[in-house]
Design an enzyme around this catalytic site. Sequence first.
Site, PDB file in Angstrom:
ATOM      1  N   CYS A 180       1.152  -1.479  -0.183  1.00 29.40           N
ATOM      2  CA  CYS A 180      -0.193  -0.366  -0.598  1.00 29.40           C
ATOM      3  C   CYS A 180       0.735   0.916   0.178  1.00 29.40           C
ATOM      4  CB  CYS A 180      -1.429   0.352   1.586  1.00 29.40           C
ATOM      5  SG  CYS A 180      -2.149   1.273   1.247  1.00 29.40           S
ATOM      6  N   CYS A 183      -1.036   4.181   1.935  1.00 23.82           N
ATOM      7  CA  CYS A 183      -0.454   3.940   3.478  1.00 23.82           C
ATOM      8  C   CYS A 183       1.215   4.259   4.008  1.00 23.82           C
ATOM      9  CB  CYS A 183      -0.735   2.733   4.247  1.00 23.82           C
ATOM     10  SG  CYS A 183      -2.238   1.616   3.205  1.00 23.82           S
ATOM     11  N   ASP A 184       1.771   3.966   3.781  1.00 27.30           N
ATOM     12  CA  ASP A 184       3.287   4.094   3.934  1.00 27.30           C
ATOM     13  C   ASP A 184       4.276   4.868   3.065  1.00 27.30           C
ATOM     14  OD1 ASP A 184       2.389   2.622   5.385  1.00 27.30           O
ATOM     15  OD2 ASP A 184       2.696   0.062   4.284  1.00 27.30           O
TER      16      ASP A 184
END
Length: 361
Positions: A180, A183-184
Site C-alpha cells: 500500500c 499508506c506507507d
Amino acid sequence: MPEKVVIIGSGPAGWTAAIYAARANLQPVVYEGTTTMPGMIPLGQLAYTTEVENFPTWPHTDSEALVHFSKSALPPEKYANIAHLYEGKSAHKGKRSATGPELMEWSRQQARNFGTRIVEQVIARVDFSKHPFVLYPADDAGVEQPPVEALTVIVATGARANYLGLPSEDRFKNNGVSACAVCDGALPRFRNKPLVVVGGGDSAMEEATYLSKFSSEVHLVHRRDAFRASKIMQERVLQNPRIKPQFNRTLAEVLGTDDDGVTGARLDSTTGGAPLELPVSGVFLAIGHTPNTDFLKGQLEMETTGYLKWTKPQRTNTSVDGVFAAGDVADSYYKQAITAAGTGCMAALDAERWLSHHGLI
Ligand code: NAP
C-alpha cells in the site's frame, strides 16, 4: 426480531446497498469491519487510494471546495479521519479530484443520513443453513459477539492485496515491504531513496506514480514485456522520468537486514537474462487481489479463486436464497468502484424484492 437486511462490508458496494435499503425503509445494519482484521477494514480498498478520477461526479476542483464540502457534510469525528488531506504536511493543494477516503466517508454519511445503523465489527462466521440466517460478529480483538439474525444478507466484503509469498517478502513486511503505497509511501525510510514496485496493472501504475513524488527512482518490475494497465495510466508512467520500467523481470528476493529493513531487491529475468540486483529501500507489491470470503467457505458457492458466484444472470443472487453479493467479492473482472456501487444498488433492490415476494415486508 431478525434484521431485515444485514450488509457485510463498507466499500462502495456496501454503502450503496445501505443507501438504497435505508431509503426503502428496510433499516439496514452495516458491519463495517475493523482496522485490526486484514482485508476487512472500514471503507474498503478505497481507504487506501489517492485521487479517484473515474468515479462520476467529482471532476477536478480546488481542494478548498472539498474541504468546505467535508466540513459541511461530515460530523467532526469523521471529518477528523480525513483532516490530513486538508491540513498539515500531507495536505493536497490546488485542483484535484476527490480521493478514495473522501468518497467513502461521504458515502458512509449518506447511508447514515437515511437511518443506516453501523457496527464497527466484522462478521467472523455465518450459518446460512437456516432461516433467518445467523451471523456471528467479532470485535476488533477477534472476540465473538452475540449472534445476529437476518432475513436477508448482502455480502460486500471486497478483496485484499496479494503478496508473492517469498520468505524474504514476509521477513521485511512493515520494514520496507508493503502492498500500500498510499499508506506507507510517505514514511521517512522511503524518502529520496530508490524503490521497487511489482506489477503491471492500474494499481502498479498508480503506486509507481504516487511513490515517484517521494522517492529518487521507482523501478517498476513487470513479468511481461507489456503492462496490463489502462493506456492513460501507462502513459503517465512511461512519461515520468523517475519511473524506470523493468520489463520481463520478477522479484526473486528482497534483500536486507533486521536492523535496516530492506536494502535491495534481486530480480530474475523471464527471458534468460542475468539477474539484476538493485539497491532499494522499499518494495511495494501491486499484483492483484484475493476476495474476502474465508468466513463464507462451505456456506456459499465460490469460484476456485474464492470469488463468490452470482447464480442468476443480471442478478446479485448467490447460491443461498436470500443472500446477495455485491462488489469485488463477486467480481474478478471489472473490479471498479463504480461497478461495485452499481451492484450494491442491485443487491439492495434484489433483497427488497425478495423480502416482498416472501411476504416479509
Ligand atoms: P490487476 O489488473 O489484476 O493486475 C495485476 C498485475 O500484477 C498484472 O500486471 C499481473 O501480471 C501482475 N501479477 C499478478 N500476479 C503476479 C505474480 N505472482 N508475479 C508477478 N506479477 C504478478 O490488478 P490491479 O492492478 O490491482 O487492478 C485491479 C482492478 O482495479 C483493475 O480492474 C484496475 O483497472 C482497477 N484499478 C483502477 C484504478 C484507477 O482507475 N484509478 C487504480 C487501481 C486499480 P500480468 O499482467 O502478467 O497478468
